[in-house]
Motif scaffolding. Structure first.
Motif, PDB file in Angstrom:
ATOM      1  N   UNK A   1      41.889  37.591  25.828  1.00  0.00           N
ATOM      2  CA  UNK A   1      42.919  37.778  24.520  1.00  0.00           C
ATOM      3  C   UNK A   1      44.298  38.985  24.783  1.00  0.00           C
ATOM      4  N   UNK A   2      44.717  38.850  24.115  1.00  0.00           N
ATOM      5  CA  UNK A   2      46.362  39.993  24.194  1.00  0.00           C
ATOM      6  C   UNK A   2      45.915  41.038  23.190  1.00  0.00           C
ATOM      7  N   UNK A   3      46.378  41.947  23.920  1.00  0.00           N
ATOM      8  CA  UNK A   3      46.768  43.409  23.189  1.00  0.00           C
ATOM      9  C   UNK A   3      45.180  43.649  22.740  1.00  0.00           C
ATOM     10  N   UNK A   4      45.550  45.164  22.375  1.00  0.00           N
ATOM     11  CA  UNK A   4      44.606  46.082  22.156  1.00  0.00           C
ATOM     12  C   UNK A   4      43.422  44.834  21.069  1.00  0.00           C
ATOM     13  N   UNK A   5      42.122  45.249  21.362  1.00  0.00           N
ATOM     14  CA  UNK A   5      41.382  45.713  19.569  1.00  0.00           C
ATOM     15  C   UNK A   5      39.825  45.536  20.209  1.00  0.00           C
ATOM     16  N   UNK A   6      39.580  46.126  19.291  1.00  0.00           N
ATOM     17  CA  UNK A   6      37.638  46.206  19.350  1.00  0.00           C
ATOM     18  C   UNK A   6      36.820  45.282  19.215  1.00  0.00           C
ATOM     19  N   UNK A   7      35.846  45.098  20.633  1.00  0.00           N
ATOM     20  CA  UNK A   7      35.425  43.346  20.350  1.00  0.00           C
ATOM     21  C   UNK A   7      33.495  44.452  21.071  1.00  0.00           C
TER      22      UNK A   7
ATOM     23  N   UNK B   1      31.433  39.199  32.752  1.00  0.00           N
ATOM     24  CA  UNK B   1      32.014  39.831  32.642  1.00  0.00           C
ATOM     25  C   UNK B   1      33.622  41.130  31.817  1.00  0.00           C
ATOM     26  N   UNK B   2      34.498  40.636  33.172  1.00  0.00           N
ATOM     27  CA  UNK B   2      35.823  41.481  33.338  1.00  0.00           C
ATOM     28  C   UNK B   2      36.815  40.215  31.752  1.00  0.00           C
ATOM     29  N   UNK B   3      36.559  38.980  32.106  1.00  0.00           N
ATOM     30  CA  UNK B   3      37.350  38.389  31.365  1.00  0.00           C
ATOM     31  C   UNK B   3      37.125  38.482  29.912  1.00  0.00           C
TER      32      UNK B   3
ATOM     33  N   UNK C   1      27.379  38.862  41.203  1.00  0.00           N
ATOM     34  CA  UNK C   1      28.819  38.316  41.024  1.00  0.00           C
ATOM     35  C   UNK C   1      29.878  39.422  42.087  1.00  0.00           C
ATOM     36  N   UNK C   2      30.907  39.119  42.809  1.00  0.00           N
ATOM     37  CA  UNK C   2      31.197  39.067  44.072  1.00  0.00           C
ATOM     38  C   UNK C   2      32.076  39.853  43.795  1.00  0.00           C
ATOM     39  N   UNK C   3      32.810  40.671  43.130  1.00  0.00           N
ATOM     40  CA  UNK C   3      33.235  41.765  43.043  1.00  0.00           C
ATOM     41  C   UNK C   3      32.299  42.787  42.254  1.00  0.00           C
ATOM     42  N   UNK C   4      31.488  43.276  41.974  1.00  0.00           N
ATOM     43  CA  UNK C   4      30.596  44.107  41.542  1.00  0.00           C
ATOM     44  C   UNK C   4      31.474  44.911  40.083  1.00  0.00           C
ATOM     45  N   UNK C   5      31.193  43.217  39.749  1.00  0.00           N
ATOM     46  CA  UNK C   5      32.575  43.872  38.223  1.00  0.00           C
ATOM     47  C   UNK C   5      32.312  44.879  37.707  1.00  0.00           C
ATOM     48  N   UNK C   6      31.218  45.598  37.281  1.00  0.00           N
ATOM     49  CA  UNK C   6      30.000  45.871  36.489  1.00  0.00           C
ATOM     50  C   UNK C   6      30.121  47.278  37.389  1.00  0.00           C
TER      51      UNK C   6
END
Lengths: 284, 601
Positions: free
Chosen positions: B346-352, B339-341, B554-559
């Motif tokens: 990709x570099x920089x700020x852009x909307x997705x 999820x976090x990945x 997942x292991x770290x609670x990404x959400x």
């Protein structure tokens, strides 16, 4: 159609004397000679000095990423095979970081013209070695000289089943524009490696260097259908350097083997699929 | 429902597992079993587990059936078919009280673990001549069909349904293969029926076909998340799919490749994932709906082009089916670890846009929305699946394809373009969305670029132009956020405990809610499909009155970390699972009980 129809208001910011000016003008001349309207042409480029070319050409354009003009160009061609698609890249872009796309595009044979601005050096990053630098070439990243042999793009092209293998010289505009026009007309992947002097970072492969050495294959009776002769000519590099079309054949382009493109390009097809029956047939 | 229910009988609540080495037809067995039960009108869910190899190893396939809709796999088994010893040793702990293990002493000796089974005291062993019957009928491979037939005999399910499925399944192999499979099945069925009558007269689970519509049939379909994604994409007008094979996304490629000519698509197995993503972006620029499919490792290679799509504002849809990481990890197992990945790739700020369907239906309908958002807002949309959704089959009512609407946003027609005095591809607008034209259109000549650019597309390093262009791009997301559907709240609105999740744990939680209700514990579920942009209000609202528990694969609670980042709400209670397996309802139930009772793990 005139050259002016393809010119933008901006002036290129390449260094004075750069071989890119010759390539840009040769492209314009080729498009004018074939009378291809600017709105039906897409010029795709990578990153590097060569990449900027889309900004100074009044056609549709896509300045992509370092090494990636070929897959982007292929996507455009598959989406709309009525367009004339011309990809541009440098030697680092095409033969280095984009090498995988290069070899697979040759065997895939999409109808794309691929112009490689081969100056044998990395210039926009201020002078490092490139995959086509001659052995011993000294640069910022190879102060003691390049150890590897250079890539021979024409031999790679022949080995990978390329259907149009050519070399031009940025210092011979008339000749280059003819090769580019032939490449555009060729129904398949056209590799055009262009010897391009870099007046700032390559003090070896200069205009003077090439002027003394280049000669035209067509003036020496080279048969472009003879693959063995093409291999021999592709190996020639030294006192004499051949330019022109080395090899060409008529095998089907990738798109010609896709019946789903026969009637209409994908981009112009209606989006009216209904998978209702398919779902029942496959999954009920 | 037909037949009288005897005392203590459990009708149509069935969980079955078959296991053996790769090459024994484990997957085929599961699919045959599922289809037979679905065609009898039962709801079905199945899931498989297999190692990353072609022959050998431990492979299992679990099939559940019920007369109510099923949302997930379970831990408990009614019948286990063991085609090797490992299936027994690795799975016998999952047996329900009174459950049956069908096996053959020669291939799956239970003698070694008899003491363990004895110690449990409540597992029934059902030795059966699987190989013998199969070999006598002409091919040892048919032992799985014999086992299916035996399982159905024990549960008193009619063999005729199975025979019909066998006919369809082996159609391509010809009539001899079909008839020997049917013979083998018949023999297995009759023999097991006899044994069952003699030896286990009190077996509780019975399967009864449901025949309750006018045609005597319940028409449902049985498909995986990958199937639904592929079909949903075709329905939504996808015209180009580019991919490099990678588990667990590969079957999307296979399905679409087979449909290529029928639906006029181009499906390309490229030289690598870099090419796939760049090709899709090229096609998107030229005006077709294009998609890529991969898993985390392949998406790593796509990240440079993802940023290009963001900067050049070219629509593209990327399906990322997650598997266990890091790196090559456990390629054939499930996880929600990317999820976090994908949120930050990709570099920089852009909307997705990042969205994660929770089940097969959502996979079908949401892929259409992914294409709509990608074109309306001219940005990359990432659809997160995982191995569990990608490869598990769920029975569903046939999709209503007319519900899939195609919205292409500000894509101009030639006529609309002709009416413009001036055309600028990156015109600054209040919504951030600029008008789009595609190559080939007269009067629209422009270029797009991965460089920062001005409104015309020409590169710029000017400070004001740069800031304006970033703001324009990011505005699209704010605008889109207001139009995104809110997360769904499932279960009783008055419950005081809310489980929050995203994507696929939905199914197990829905089932756990039922189990908890039996224990007198009322919970509900807040399920997020859209992660980016993130709708804060529903979460904040519910956090003010309810105790929240997060469940993630997942292991770290990404959400959980996304929620805290976006809302300031810190969810302390977490159910995290990262052993490569999906959540089971039973363990969600146990974890919830543990949390609310304040027990330490």
């Amino acid at each position: 159609m005139k050259i002016a129809d393809l010119s933008t208001n901006d002036k290129p910011n390449w260094c004075p004397g750069c071989g890119n000016y010759g390539i840009l003008m040769a492209m314009k001349q080729a498009l004018v000679s074939l009378n291809i309207p600017p709105h039906n042409t897409v010029v795709v480029s990578g990153i590097g000095c060569s990449g900027k070319i889309v900004h100074w050409l009044k056609t549709y354009g896509f300045e992509t990423l370092h090494g990636r003009p070929l897959p982007v160009a292929t996507g455009i061609k598959l989406a709309n095979n009525r367009l004339t698609v011309i990809a541009n890249g440098g030697d680092g872009d095409g033969y280095g970081i984009g090498g995988n796309h290069f070899i697979h595009s040759l065997r895939r044979n999409p109808d794309i013209t691929y112009i490689v601005h081969n100056n044998m050096v990395y210039s926009l990053t201020t002078g490092q070695t490139s995959p086509t630098s001659q052995k011993g070439f000294k640069s910022k990243s190879t102060p003691f000289g390049v150890i590897e042999l250079p890539v021979n793009p024409l031999k790679v092209g022949l080995a990978m089943g390329g259907s149009f293998i050519a070399r031009g010289y940025a210092g011979d505009l008339a000749h280059l524009s003819k090769i580019i026009a032939a490449g555009i007309k060729h129904k398949g992947f056209s590799l055009i490696d262009v010897l391009q002097p870099c007046v700032v970072f390559n003090k070896v492969n200069t205009y003077d260097f090439y002027k003394k050495r280049v000669y035209k294959l067509e003036e020496e009776g080279h048969n472009v259908r003879d693959v063995e002769a093409a291999w021999r000519k592709a190996d020639e590099w030294g006192e004499r350097i051949p330019i022109g079309i080395f090899y060409t054949d008529d095998r089907e382009s990738y798109e010609q083997d896709l019946p789903q493109l026969a009637k209409k390009p994908l981009a112009l097809q209606e989006l009216n699929a209904d998978v209702r029956r398919e779902l029942m047939e496959r999954y009920a | 429902m037909t037949g009288k229910k005897k005392k203590g009988e459990i009708i149509n609540s069935f969980s079955w597992k078959i296991g053996g080495p790769a090459g024994f037809g484990i997957k085929a067995s599961g699919e045959i079993m599922s289809k037979a039960l679905m065609r009898a009108g039962l709801w079905v869910f199945d899931t498989d587990e297999y190692p990353s190899l072609i022959r050998g190893g431990h492979n299992t396939y679990q099939v559940r059936a019920s007369d109510e809709e099923i949302h997930s796999a379970v831990r408990q088994l009614d019948i286990l078919v063991a085609l090797d010893e490992a299936t027994i040793t690795k799975n016998f702990r999952e047996m329900r009280k009174g459950g049956i293990i069908i096996y053959e002493e020669t291939t799956a000796p239970v003698s070694k673990i008899k003491t363990l089974i004895k110690k449990r005291g409540d597992i029934r062993l059902f030795p059966f001549p699987l190989v013998k019957i199969a070999e006598e009928e002409g091919n040892i491979l048919m032992r799985n069909v014999v086992a299916i037939a035996a399982s159905l005999a024990i549960t008193a399910f009619p063999i005729t349904v199975l025979n019909a499925v066998l006919r369809d399944f082996f159609r391509k192999k010809g009539s001899r293969v079909i008839s020997s499979n049917i013979h083998a099945a018949m023999r297995g069925y009759k023999l097991a029926e006899k044994y069952a009558k003699e030896e286990i007269t009190d077996y509780a689970v019975r399967l009864v076909p449901l025949v309750n519509d006018k045609n005597g049939k319940k028409k449902r379909i049985l498909l995986t998340g990958n199937d639904a994604t592929a079909m949903g994409a075709v329905q939504a007008g996808m015209k180009l799919y580019a991919a490099y094979p990678m588990t667990p996304a590969s079957s999307i490629l296979h399905t679409l490749a087979a449909l290529e000519r029928k639906y006029s698509l181009v499906v390309k197995h490229t030289e690598d994932e870099l090419a796939a993503m760049n090709m899709a972006i090229g096609a998107g620029f030229a005006g077709v709906r294009a998609m890529v499919g991969t898993s985390g490792g392949g998406f790593a290679l796509m990240t440079e082009a993802l940023g290009m799509a963001g900067c050049s504002e070219v629509p593209v849809v990327a399906v990322v089916s997650q598997r266990v990481g890091p790196s090559t990890g456990m390629p054939t197992f499930t996880e929600q670890g990317d999820l976090r990945f994908v949120m930050h790739a990709s570099q920089g700020d852009f909307p997705r846009v990042v969205l994660a369907p929770g089940d097969v239906e959502e996979a079908f309908y949401k892929i259409g929305e992914a294409f709509n958002y990608s074109e309306e807002y001219q940005l990359p949309v990432i659809v997160l699946l995982d191995k569990y959704l990608s490869e598990s089959h769920k029975s569903v009512n046939p999709f209503r394809t007319s519900r899939v609407k195609i919205r292409r946003g500000k894509l101009l027609s030639q006529k609309e373009l002709n009416a413009l005095k001036e055309y600028n591809r990156y015109e600054i607008t209040p919504t951030g969305v600029s008008r789009r034209v595609i190559p080939g259109m007269k009067g629209g000549v422009h270029h797009v670029t991965s460089y920062e650019h001005d409104e015309t597309g020409h590169f710029t390093e000017d400070s004001r132009e740069r800031t304006a262009m970033v703001d324009k791009r990011m505005r699209k997301l704010e605008y889109l956020k207001k139009r995104l559907p809110e997360p769904m709240l499932y279960g009783n609105k008055r419950a005081k405990i809310t489980i929050v999740t995203w994507g696929t744990p939905k199914g197990a939680i829905l089932e756990a809610m039922k189990l908890l209700k039996k224990e007198g514990v009322l919970i509900n579920l807040l399920h997020y499909i859209y992660i980016l942009p993130f709708r804060e209000e529903p979460l904040m609202k519910i956090s003010r009155r309810n105790r929240l528990i997060i469940a993630e694969n997942n292991a770290t609670g990404q959400f959980a970390s996304v929620i805290r980042e976006k809302t300031g709400v810190y969810i302390k209670d977490r159910i995290l699972k990262y052993d490569g397996r999906p959540f089971f309802p039973e363990e969600i139930k146990e974890d919830v009980l543990r949390i609310i009772r304040g027990d330490s793990k």
